[in-house]
Design an enzyme around this catalytic site. Sequence first.
Site, mmCIF file in Angstrom:
data_model
loop_
_atom_site.group_PDB
_atom_site.id
_atom_site.type_symbol
_atom_site.label_atom_id
_atom_site.label_comp_id
_atom_site.label_asym_id
_atom_site.label_seq_id
_atom_site.Cartn_x
_atom_site.Cartn_y
_atom_site.Cartn_z
ATOM 1 N N ARG A 17 19.264 16.230 -38.792
ATOM 2 C CA ARG A 17 19.634 14.808 -38.729
ATOM 3 C C ARG A 17 18.638 14.046 -39.583
ATOM 4 N NH1 ARG A 17 20.710 9.947 -37.850
ATOM 5 N NH2 ARG A 17 21.947 9.043 -36.224
ATOM 6 N N GLU A 25 30.714 7.469 -37.920
ATOM 7 C CA GLU A 25 31.167 8.778 -37.457
ATOM 8 C C GLU A 25 32.425 9.241 -38.191
ATOM 9 O OE1 GLU A 25 29.598 10.786 -35.248
ATOM 10 O OE2 GLU A 25 28.017 9.275 -35.237
ATOM 11 N N ARG A 64 18.782 19.086 -33.028
ATOM 12 C CA ARG A 64 18.825 19.041 -34.494
ATOM 13 C C ARG A 64 17.429 18.743 -35.034
ATOM 14 N NH1 ARG A 64 23.611 14.648 -34.808
ATOM 15 N NH2 ARG A 64 22.026 13.638 -33.533
#
Length: 125
Positions: A17, A25, A64
């Site tokens: 990320r 999104e 992440r």
Amino acid sequence: DGDTVQVEIQGSVYRLRYIGIDAPESTSRVECFGPEATEFNRRLVAGQRVRLERDVNNTDRFGRLLRYVYLSDGRMVNEEIVRAGYAFARTFPPDVKYAERFRNAERQAREEGRGLWQACGGRAP
């Protein structure tokens, strides 16, 4: 999507990320300019050798990696995505090393009507 990528590090693949940005999104739900942000990110980094820089946290709550990502020409991917109008600058302390840099890139994109600032009226995701 527009603020995540998969990277290979020493033969293992990780989800990463980008620190300091939030793109619309395009995976779990589709927001205004989400597919465009995903495609811009893909074109920018696909197949590229990149340099990763960590801030304070190593990972987010989803496991992440959290990183600033640099292309071989020295450009920071996180900043390029915001500057081109494909993401918003978003600060998530304690990872704030380049927060001002991202705010400036967002201001420039907004003033010049780039990307989501024109297409979506600059609405935050």
